[in-house]
Every structure is written in C-alpha cells, then in structure tokens.
Scaffold this motif. Structure first.
Motif, PDB file in Angstrom:
ATOM      1  N   LEU A  89     -52.738 -32.467  21.334  1.00 56.59           N
ATOM      2  CA  LEU A  89     -53.383 -33.432  22.230  1.00 56.59           C
ATOM      3  C   LEU A  89     -53.843 -32.748  23.511  1.00 56.59           C
ATOM      4  CD1 LEU A  89     -51.015 -36.517  21.809  1.00 56.59           C
ATOM      5  CD2 LEU A  89     -53.232 -36.100  20.727  1.00 56.59           C
ATOM      6  N   LEU A  90     -53.044 -31.807  24.008  1.00 57.17           N
ATOM      7  CA  LEU A  90     -53.449 -31.040  25.179  1.00 57.17           C
ATOM      8  C   LEU A  90     -54.738 -30.271  24.886  1.00 57.17           C
ATOM      9  CD1 LEU A  90     -52.743 -29.989  28.053  1.00 57.17           C
ATOM     10  CD2 LEU A  90     -51.417 -28.179  26.921  1.00 57.17           C
ATOM     11  N   ASP A  91     -54.854 -29.742  23.666  1.00 58.61           N
ATOM     12  CA  ASP A  91     -56.062 -29.009  23.292  1.00 58.61           C
ATOM     13  C   ASP A  91     -57.296 -29.918  23.313  1.00 58.61           C
ATOM     14  OD1 ASP A  91     -54.475 -26.768  22.955  1.00 58.61           O
ATOM     15  OD2 ASP A  91     -54.271 -27.039  20.791  1.00 58.61           O
ATOM     16  N   VAL A  92     -57.141 -31.147  22.858  1.00 54.38           N
ATOM     17  CA  VAL A  92     -58.250 -32.105  22.901  1.00 54.38           C
ATOM     18  C   VAL A  92     -58.615 -32.423  24.356  1.00 54.38           C
ATOM     19  CG1 VAL A  92     -58.930 -34.483  22.332  1.00 54.38           C
ATOM     20  CG2 VAL A  92     -57.724 -33.082  20.637  1.00 54.38           C
ATOM     21  N   TRP A  93     -57.617 -32.638  25.191  1.00 49.99           N
ATOM     22  CA  TRP A  93     -57.838 -32.938  26.610  1.00 49.99           C
ATOM     23  C   TRP A  93     -58.631 -31.814  27.286  1.00 49.99           C
ATOM     24  CZ3 TRP A  93     -58.208 -36.415  30.170  1.00 49.99           C
ATOM     25  CH2 TRP A  93     -57.881 -36.188  31.509  1.00 49.99           C
ATOM     26  N   TYR A  94     -58.241 -30.586  27.018  1.00 50.80           N
ATOM     27  CA  TYR A  94     -58.913 -29.459  27.648  1.00 50.80           C
ATOM     28  C   TYR A  94     -60.312 -29.215  27.071  1.00 50.80           C
ATOM     29  CZ  TYR A  94     -54.801 -27.884  30.273  1.00 50.80           C
ATOM     30  OH  TYR A  94     -53.759 -27.783  31.161  1.00 50.80           O
ATOM     31  N   ARG A  95     -60.432 -29.315  25.760  1.00 52.65           N
ATOM     32  CA  ARG A  95     -61.716 -28.969  25.126  1.00 52.65           C
ATOM     33  C   ARG A  95     -62.773 -30.038  25.390  1.00 52.65           C
ATOM     34  NH1 ARG A  95     -65.649 -26.908  24.260  1.00 52.65           N
ATOM     35  NH2 ARG A  95     -66.467 -25.967  22.341  1.00 52.65           N
ATOM     36  N   ASN A  96     -62.378 -31.306  25.341  1.00 53.24           N
ATOM     37  CA  ASN A  96     -63.373 -32.373  25.348  1.00 53.24           C
ATOM     38  C   ASN A  96     -63.558 -33.072  26.678  1.00 53.24           C
ATOM     39  OD1 ASN A  96     -62.009 -32.953  22.168  1.00 53.24           O
ATOM     40  ND2 ASN A  96     -64.041 -32.099  22.496  1.00 53.24           N
ATOM     41  N   PHE A  97     -62.606 -32.916  27.576  1.00 53.78           N
ATOM     42  CA  PHE A  97     -62.732 -33.578  28.877  1.00 53.78           C
ATOM     43  C   PHE A  97     -62.903 -32.541  29.999  1.00 53.78           C
ATOM     44  CE2 PHE A  97     -60.791 -36.510  25.971  1.00 53.78           C
ATOM     45  CZ  PHE A  97     -61.564 -37.654  26.173  1.00 53.78           C
ATOM     46  N   HIS A  98     -62.036 -31.548  30.038  1.00 48.68           N
ATOM     47  CA  HIS A  98     -62.228 -30.465  31.004  1.00 48.68           C
ATOM     48  C   HIS A  98     -63.330 -29.502  30.568  1.00 48.68           C
ATOM     49  CE1 HIS A  98     -58.875 -31.158  33.855  1.00 48.68           C
ATOM     50  NE2 HIS A  98     -58.282 -31.728  32.828  1.00 48.68           N
ATOM     51  N   ARG A  99     -63.676 -29.525  29.295  1.00 47.82           N
ATOM     52  CA  ARG A  99     -64.726 -28.667  28.727  1.00 47.82           C
ATOM     53  C   ARG A  99     -64.381 -27.175  28.823  1.00 47.82           C
ATOM     54  NH1 ARG A  99     -69.418 -31.968  28.216  1.00 47.82           N
ATOM     55  NH2 ARG A  99     -68.615 -34.106  28.020  1.00 47.82           N
ATOM     56  N   PHE A 100     -63.102 -26.862  28.706  1.00 45.68           N
ATOM     57  CA  PHE A 100     -62.694 -25.463  28.633  1.00 45.68           C
ATOM     58  C   PHE A 100     -63.071 -24.931  27.242  1.00 45.68           C
ATOM     59  CE2 PHE A 100     -58.969 -26.680  31.611  1.00 45.68           C
ATOM     60  CZ  PHE A 100     -59.823 -26.622  32.718  1.00 45.68           C
ATOM     61  N   THR A 101     -63.695 -23.780  27.201  1.00 44.05           N
ATOM     62  CA  THR A 101     -64.234 -23.289  25.928  1.00 44.05           C
ATOM     63  C   THR A 101     -63.384 -22.212  25.264  1.00 44.05           C
ATOM     64  OG1 THR A 101     -65.609 -21.691  27.116  1.00 44.05           O
ATOM     65  CG2 THR A 101     -66.604 -23.822  26.592  1.00 44.05           C
ATOM     66  N   SER A 102     -62.348 -21.723  25.950  1.00 44.43           N
ATOM     67  CA  SER A 102     -61.515 -20.700  25.326  1.00 44.43           C
ATOM     68  C   SER A 102     -60.074 -20.854  25.774  1.00 44.43           C
ATOM     69  CB  SER A 102     -62.033 -19.293  25.651  1.00 44.43           C
ATOM     70  OG  SER A 102     -61.679 -18.895  26.958  1.00 44.43           O
ATOM     71  N   ARG A 103     -59.203 -20.180  25.071  1.00 48.93           N
ATOM     72  CA  ARG A 103     -57.780 -20.166  25.408  1.00 48.93           C
ATOM     73  C   ARG A 103     -57.264 -18.756  25.139  1.00 48.93           C
ATOM     74  NH1 ARG A 103     -56.178 -23.934  22.288  1.00 48.93           N
ATOM     75  NH2 ARG A 103     -54.852 -22.950  20.741  1.00 48.93           N
ATOM     76  N   SER A 104     -56.449 -18.241  26.016  1.00 48.66           N
ATOM     77  CA  SER A 104     -55.948 -16.882  25.871  1.00 48.66           C
ATOM     78  C   SER A 104     -54.463 -16.899  25.522  1.00 48.66           C
ATOM     79  CB  SER A 104     -56.175 -16.092  27.162  1.00 48.66           C
ATOM     80  OG  SER A 104     -55.827 -14.732  26.982  1.00 48.66           O
ATOM     81  N   ILE A 105     -54.053 -15.965  24.680  1.00 47.80           N
ATOM     82  CA  ILE A 105     -52.669 -15.844  24.228  1.00 47.80           C
ATOM     83  C   ILE A 105     -52.107 -14.536  24.782  1.00 47.80           C
ATOM     84  CG2 ILE A 105     -51.123 -15.886  22.237  1.00 47.80           C
ATOM     85  CD1 ILE A 105     -52.984 -18.298  22.354  1.00 47.80           C
TER      86      ILE A 105
END
Length: 518
Positions: A309-325
C-alpha cells in the motif's frame, strides 16, 4: 472473484483529496515532534523481519485510506484465490502456486492442491538427496550453474547471501550472459574431472542458456572430461531434450512457477548444494512463515500489505518513479538485482487484466548497491538531488565474523544515513543544504540465516502481489521479454549473411558496423 481497479474506487478519490490537503506538505520532523509514539505505531515485527515504517510520508489517516482502498479492490479475495490455486494468471490460464513449494510436508494440501503438493514433495526429496550426495563427493570442487533470469538471479543471490553456511571445499559459479567472455573466464579456472554443470532451463531451449550449455559440454569433452552424465545435471521439464544432450539426472518444475518465483523449486539446487538439505528446508520454512503471516494477518497488521500500500501511495500520489535498495551487509550484494527482476518483471505492466490501458503508473524502477558502497556513489543524489527517491535499508543485528569494530561502524552508517535523509541540514549558502524529509524504510534481521532470508524474499513477493492487485494488473506473466527474443532470431543469421532487407535504417546500419570483418 470480483476485482476492482484502484482508480475506480471511492477510496482512490479520498486518497487524492487527502494528498492534496495534507500529503504533499507532510513533514517527517513535525510528525515525530507531534507524536512521541510514532515509531511504535509505524514499526512492526513479522516472521524473522522487523520493519520500521515511521520515516515514511504517512500518518494514521493515510494508512486508513489505503486500507479502505485495499478492501474496496478485493485484495483479500484475490490473495485467497492465489492460495487456493485458482488461475489468477489469466493471460496464461495458470494457477500461481509458488507458495506451495514452501509448504511443509507436515501440512498436506487437500482438494485440487493435493496432487501438485505431492509432486512438489517428491521432487524436493529427490533434489535434496542428490544435493547431499554431491556435497559428500569430495572429487567435485566446482559447481557451475548455467541459467538466465530467474534461473540465475535467485540461486546466485541466495548462495552469496548464505555463504557462511556453505559447505567447505566447494566453489560456486554462475553463468547467465551469452557473452562468451563470462563463460570463458570461469572455465579457465576449472578442471573437468572436478566440475559439475547444472543446466537450468524449464524448456531446455532458452537460447542464452543452451548456447552456454553446449559450449560448456564442448569444453568438457575437449579438455579430457569423461562421463557427461555424471558431470552434468538439468533443472528442466524437457527430460527428452536433456537426455539427448547426454544428461540423465534431471529435476523438474511446473508451469505454475514463474521464473522469478522459482528459487524455491528445483531451480534452487545450487542453494541446496551450498547450504545442504537442512539449510534449504530452513529457507523454505522462513518463506512459509511469511506466507502464513500474509495469508492470515489482518490487513492493518499485515506487513507485506502495508508495504504494498505504501508503494501505491508513493507511485500514484507522490509520483515517485524509483526506489533504491541499500543492504548493509556485503553478503546481500546481489539482493537489489534479484528484487529488481521480481518487482519490475511482475508489475512493469501498462494494461489491466482486461487489456485496457492504465491511466496511472505501475512498477517503480528498483535499483541499489550495498549501502556503504552506495554512500560513496549515488547517495549524493538521494540527499540533495532534485528527485525524491524512497530508500530501503536492510541491516543485520549480529555479525557473522569476529573482526573488531567493523560491525558497529557498518550499523552506525546505516542508522546515520536514515537519520540524515529524514532530518536534513540547513545551509543559507545552499551547497551544504540538505532538504531532509526524504522517506526511508528500515528492515532489521537479528541474523542473516536461511530462515530470515526466506522470510524476507517471501515478504517482497507478497508486497509485489499487493500493489499489483490494487493496480488491477497480472503480476504473473512477462510478455514484455518475448518480442526482443523473436527479433533476435531473425537478426542473428543476418550478422553472418549481411542481409539487411526489411530492416529499419538504424538496425541495418548498426548490423553492418557490427559484422565481423573477414
């Protein structure tokens, strides 16, 4: 089973309003100042894994709305359908049963799952018996796994991660690239009489894998090797093709196991060879414990769900396009690449289950390196760059070595980087200004063991399932890898003939440049 796409729900509109009103201006420093119990509320233990979510751009209202979205999209029913063996991979009309590979014999499956569960257990027993036989054979000093994609990334990552548990006297090598430099470099250090080759290809036709396999056999025979049947084994369902190759020892798997979900199957033979039957069963046990957590925990206390759900929040509302590990453990150096395939191949889709184009983003770009190396490479961008990139830290409490001072410095760096991303630093001149408020998640293992690694990998699988379910896509096909393969079969003979008829000008021009000179 009814699935509702996320953007067709009431909760989606409520989330957008919440983001517009508060989410876009959310400040972590203020959130921690206002709520002294934020860490307790937004951190959670799951099997073998602790996760601190408190440095993420969410509050109780955000989580409540995301949970409402999950329920409205039918996440629980979709999850249950997967565990029941229904054909949720609709584009290929297949069940999705990788969790069955982790289910212990003490919990037999019933109904439609009874037959595949029996096949899983018999194959697992045979594979582990073979692994113990090879581990006891001191004449075999080198194991070369030849595969690509899921037949390479998973076993390679896990063997490296669990190196402290590996059998002494054996070296493990992984070949995936059709570039002959990779295979040739490995073969230079081997003796045929001491080498076991594992050919990992479900169909025994994968172009890259079979090219490498044929070259390995040719090297074996030209270098004085005898008895191909003893020194080659296959992880495949095409027993006839393997036998024609000269292989008698084969271990199969099933079309309901996608490549990126296959390390739990016979594809995991290199792992079993490295850490033994007991260790491999520990890997499965850790994953099964996380499966049960995902299957039974309420959504609000379900760690894979909360992450998805956090991934959806970031991708679709904050529009963050990447995630780093950023794993702060050198043994996890291949984990970012493994997770990259898992998420981007699963959720890198642009149409929903009905084939309709999506009006929102799906998979972010996943990337990363071991954390201390990343600090001296790309963390500059994470701290002061123009784009916000959520970062995920992975730390292990107990070191597996006794070198004084190292582990404390490693953990201090991980904690400090997470803190710095959040709090930032003011500088009127600008050049030393850190905006802060950069989100991160912090995962903690007590120890890096087969169980904790298995649990974490399953956690990520179910996280990817969650976001894919809300987006209304099929997370279990991968048609996007096919077109390039088809075109390559046409182009390969042209490199020899020079024929460019029907090619676009760019491809024709490059082909002419790349053709070997006489």
């Amino acid at each position: 089973m009814t699935r509702v796409r996320c953007d067709q729900t009431k909760a989606w509109g409520a989330l957008q309003a919440h983001y517009d009103e508060a989410g876009r201006r959310f400040t972590l420093r203020e959130a921690f100042a206002a709520d002294p119990k934020r860490f307790e509320a937004l951190s959670q233990s799951a099997p073998f894994v602790f996760a601190d979510l408190s440095k993420n751009l969410v509050d109780a209202r955000t989580e409540a709305l995301l949970l409402a979205l999950a329920r409205e999209c039918g996440l629980e029913a979709h999850r249950d359908a997967m565990f029941e063996g229904r054909h949720i991979n609709a584009t290929e009309d297949r069940a999705v049963l990788h969790t069955l590979l982790r289910r212990p014999a003490s919990e037999p499956a019933t109904g439609a799952l009874a037959s595949p569960f029996g096949d899983v257990q018999s194959t697992l027993a045979a594979m582990l018996a073979y692994a113990e036989e090879i581990r006891a054979d001191h004449t075999i000093t080198d194991v070369v796994n030849i595969g690509i994609g899921g037949s390479d990334l998973g076993p390679q990552m896990a063997v490296l991660a669990l190196e402290q548990f590996a059998a002494p006297g054996k070296r493990f090598h992984f070949v995936s690239n059709v570039d002959g430099h990779e295979l040739a470099g490995i073969l230079r250090g081997l003796a045929p009489e001491h080498t076991l080759f594992l050919i990992a290809s479900k169909t025994f036709t994968t172009a890259e894998t079979m090219t490498n396999a044929q070259s390995a056999r040719r090297w074996f025979e030209q270098s004085g090797g005898v008895d191909v049947a003893r020194h080659f084994a296959a992880l495949t369902t095409n027993v006839e093709a393997a036998r024609a190759f000269g292989i008698e020892t084969t271990f199969g798997f099933w079309d309901w196991v996608g490549g990126r979900y296959s390390l739990w199957s016979a594809i995991g033979l290199p792992i079993a060879l490295a850490i033994g039957a007991e260790g491999f069963r520990g890997l499965l046990a850790g994953a099964h414990a996380m499966d049960e957590h995902f299957r039974t925990a309420p959504l609000a206390q379900n760690l894979p769900v909360r992450l998805g759900l956090l991934d959806v929040w970031y991708r679709n509302f904050h529009r963050f396009t990447s995630r780093s590990i950023a794993p702060y453990h050198s043994a996890l150096k291949r984990l970012p690449a493994y997770l990259q395939q898992l998420e981007m191949e699963s959720n890198g889709k642009r149409v929903d289950m009905a084939g309709a184009p999506l009006a929102f983003g799906t998979s972010p770009v996943l990337w990363g390196e071991p954390g201390t190396n990343g600090q001296h490479a790309y963390f500059q961008m994470l701290h002061q760059g123009t784009d916000v990139t959520p970062l995920e830290f992975i730390a292990v409490r107990d070191a597996a070595h006794d070198l004084p001072g190292h582990h404390a410095k490693l953990l201090a760096n991980a904690l400090a980087q997470a803190q710095a991303l959040m709090v930032g630093q003011a500088d009127a001149g600008g050049h030393k200004d850190f905006p802060g408020n950069r989100p991160s998640t912090f995962f903690v293992f007590e120890q890096l063991t087969p169980e904790s690694l298995g649990a974490f990998l399953a956690l990520y699988e179910h996280r990817v399932f969650t976001s894919g379910a809300l987006w209304g896509i099929n997370s279990f096909d991968q048609w996007g890898v096919e077109l390039g393969k088809v075109l390559a079969r046409d182009i390969e003979p042209r490199l020899a003939s020079g024929d460019v008829a029907g090619l676009d000008a760019s491809t024709a021009g490059l082909l002419a440049r790349l053709r070997p000179r006489a």
